[in-house]
Write a protein that holds these residues in place. Sequence first.
Motif, short mmCIF file in Angstrom:
data_model
loop_
_atom_site.label_atom_id
_atom_site.label_comp_id
_atom_site.label_asym_id
_atom_site.label_seq_id
_atom_site.Cartn_x
_atom_site.Cartn_y
_atom_site.Cartn_z
N LEU A 1 0.82 -1.21 0.00
CA LEU A 1 0.00 0.00 0.00
C LEU A 1 0.86 1.26 0.00
CD1 LEU A 1 -2.78 -1.09 2.55
CD2 LEU A 1 -3.08 -0.70 0.09
N ALA A 2 1.96 1.24 0.72
CA ALA A 2 2.87 2.38 0.71
C ALA A 2 3.48 2.57 -0.67
CB ALA A 2 3.98 2.18 1.75
N GLU B 1 -6.06 3.53 2.59
CA GLU B 1 -6.16 2.13 2.99
C GLU B 1 -5.06 1.75 3.98
OE1 GLU B 1 -6.93 -0.59 -0.44
OE2 GLU B 1 -6.87 1.30 -1.57
N LEU B 2 -3.88 2.30 3.79
CA LEU B 2 -2.76 2.00 4.68
C LEU B 2 -3.05 2.51 6.09
CD1 LEU B 2 0.05 1.00 5.37
CD2 LEU B 2 0.99 3.12 4.40
N THR B 3 -3.58 3.72 6.19
CA THR B 3 -3.89 4.29 7.50
C THR B 3 -4.91 3.42 8.23
OG1 THR B 3 -3.46 6.51 6.65
CG2 THR B 3 -4.71 6.35 8.71
N GLU B 4 -5.91 2.94 7.51
CA GLU B 4 -6.92 2.07 8.11
C GLU B 4 -6.31 0.73 8.55
OE1 GLU B 4 -10.27 0.88 9.85
OE2 GLU B 4 -9.84 2.89 9.08
N LEU B 5 -5.41 0.18 7.72
CA LEU B 5 -4.74 -1.08 8.05
C LEU B 5 -3.87 -0.91 9.29
CD1 LEU B 5 -4.48 -4.00 6.99
CD2 LEU B 5 -2.44 -3.28 5.74
N LEU B 6 -3.19 0.22 9.39
CA LEU B 6 -2.38 0.50 10.57
C LEU B 6 -3.25 0.58 11.82
CD1 LEU B 6 0.01 3.25 9.13
CD2 LEU B 6 0.70 0.97 9.89
N GLU C 1 -0.80 12.72 6.91
CA GLU C 1 0.23 12.64 7.94
C GLU C 1 1.01 11.33 7.84
OE1 GLU C 1 -1.72 15.40 11.52
OE2 GLU C 1 -2.27 13.28 11.32
N ILE C 2 0.30 10.23 7.59
CA ILE C 2 0.98 8.94 7.40
C ILE C 2 1.86 8.98 6.16
CG2 ILE C 2 0.60 6.51 6.80
CD1 ILE C 2 0.21 7.07 9.75
N ALA C 3 1.34 9.57 5.09
CA ALA C 3 2.11 9.67 3.84
C ALA C 3 3.40 10.46 4.08
CB ALA C 3 1.27 10.35 2.76
N ASP C 4 3.30 11.59 4.76
CA ASP C 4 4.48 12.43 5.02
C ASP C 4 5.47 11.73 5.95
OD1 ASP C 4 3.37 14.37 3.44
OD2 ASP C 4 2.55 15.54 5.11
N TYR C 5 4.94 11.00 6.92
CA TYR C 5 5.81 10.32 7.89
C TYR C 5 6.60 9.18 7.22
CZ TYR C 5 7.28 7.59 11.93
OH TYR C 5 8.03 6.91 12.85
N ARG D 1 5.55 14.69 15.41
CA ARG D 1 4.22 14.76 16.04
C ARG D 1 3.37 13.57 15.62
NH1 ARG D 1 5.18 20.21 14.93
NH2 ARG D 1 3.95 20.20 13.01
N THR D 2 3.49 13.17 14.36
CA THR D 2 2.77 11.98 13.88
C THR D 2 3.26 10.74 14.62
OG1 THR D 2 2.51 12.95 11.67
CG2 THR D 2 2.22 10.56 11.87
N ALA D 3 4.58 10.63 14.78
CA ALA D 3 5.16 9.47 15.44
C ALA D 3 4.60 9.27 16.85
CB ALA D 3 6.68 9.60 15.49
N ARG D 4 4.28 10.38 17.53
CA ARG D 4 3.78 10.28 18.90
C ARG D 4 2.38 9.68 18.95
NH1 ARG D 4 5.20 15.19 22.76
NH2 ARG D 4 4.58 13.55 24.19
#
Length: 446
Positions: free
Chosen positions: A324-325, A332-337, A353-357, A393-396
Motif C-alpha cells: 500500500l505504501a 487504505e494504509l492508515t486504516e490497516l495501521l 500525515e501517514i504519507a508524510d511520515y 508529532r505523527t510518530a507520537r
Amino acid sequence: MMVGVSDIPRSSSARTAKLASIPLGIAGRAAVGFGRKLVGGDREEIDAKLTQQAAEQLFTVLGELKGGAMKLGQALSVMEAAVPEEFAEPYREALTKLQAEAPPLPAKKVHRVLGEQLGSKWRDRFASFDDTPTASASIGQVHRAVWSDGREVAVKVQYPGADEALRADLRTLSRFAGMFSSVIPGADVKPVLEELTARTEDELDYRIEANNQRAFAAEFAGDPRFAIPKVVASSPKVVITEWMSATPLSTIIASGTAEQRNSAGALLAEFHFASPARVGLLHSDPHPGNFMMLEDGRLGVIDYGACAPMPGGLPPVLGRMVRLALEERFDELTELLRTNGFVLPGRNVTDQEIADYLRPFTDPIHTESFHFTRTWLQKAAGTATDFSSAQFRTARALNMPAEYVMIFRVLLGSVGICAQLDAYAPYMEILTKWLPGFTEDVRQAE
C-alpha cells in the motif's frame, strides 16, 4: 592493561554505580563546557570535544560491564549510520570496537566452565584447544580449537555470572533509558531494552541457541548464497560449532571494494527476509560481528542465541502495508495501521500525515536497486526524530505492537548495516520473492 572478567563487578549495586557514572559524567562535562563557553571558548570545538568524551565514556563502560550493558551497545551500534554526521565520528571507532572486542575471561576460568559443562575429561574431546579467545561478546567468548575428529571448531563459553549480570544490567539500564538521547540523538532505547529483556532467558541457555543454529544449518546446507556452521556439541553454557574462515563484515565496511559491499548488502537483506520463510525463524541479532563474507561469495552467519519464531514467514500484514505504501494508497494504509494496533487508541492520524511520515523510509521500494547510504539514513532518521517536525508529532500518535518490535528492529538494523556498507541492494526483488502479502491483491487479502 586489559580488564579481566574476574575483575568486573557482578553485584547489582556495583554495576548500577558504574552505569550511573555515565549520565553523571555527561552532566559534569556539559557543565564544564557551558562554563568554557561563557568565558569565550569556541562553541563548536567545545561541543565536539564533549561529544567525543561522552562517546568514549559510554562505550567504555558498556564494553567493560558486558552483560546487558554490552548487549545494548551492540544493539545501538547497527544504527551508527543514522547518527547525524556532526555527532557520528566520535562514535564510529568506539562502536566498531564494541561489536567485536571485550575484556577476556582468564584461561583458568574457561577451563573450569568447560569441565562443568563437558565433564572432567573435556580435553579428550579436543585434539587441541587455544586458550586465547578469538572473539568476545556480551555474555560469552569464543575459542578456536580442533575437535577429536580433526574438524576445526569454534567453542563459545558463557561467562560465569553472566546470567545475574545480564538481568541486573537490563533492570538498571531501563531506569537510565532517557540518558541515551543526550549521547546519541534520536536513539529510542526503551523498546530495545524491553525486547532484550523479553528474550534474556533464551539467550542464557546455549542449548536453545544450538537448536536454532541446527535448524538454519539444515535448511541452508549446500546453499550457494549462505553459509551456516554446523553444531558439533552443546550444553547450557557451552556451544561448539564448525569453524568458519571468512572476512568479517566490519572489514568490508571499512575497506571493501564496491563489489564486495554491494554483494554483502544484497545478501544481508535477502537473509533477513528469506530465513523466516525458509526456516520459520528470524535471526534477531543484526550487528556486523555476526556476518562475514566467504571467499566463494557466500554470506556466513553466526550467533543464533536470539531468534524469533516466525512459522510461515514474516506476517502478511507487513507485506500488505509495504504494498500500500508503494502504491501510495495511504487511505487504505492508515486504516490497516489502525486496525492492527499501530495507532494509539484515541489518537487520530490523517492519510496525509501517514504519507508524510513514511515517505522518507519508502525510498528503497521505489527503485529496482536502491543505494543505501549514511546520508539517506541520516535524513530519514533525522526527520522522524526532530522534535519540531510534523513527522515527529505523527510518530507520537503511532504505536509498535509487541509482536512487531523485534521484526522492525531487525529489519531496521539490516538497513543500518547496508548504509554502513554504502551498498546497492535489490530490495524490490527480495520483497517480491520473500515478503508474504506483498504480491497479493491487497483488497482481496483484507
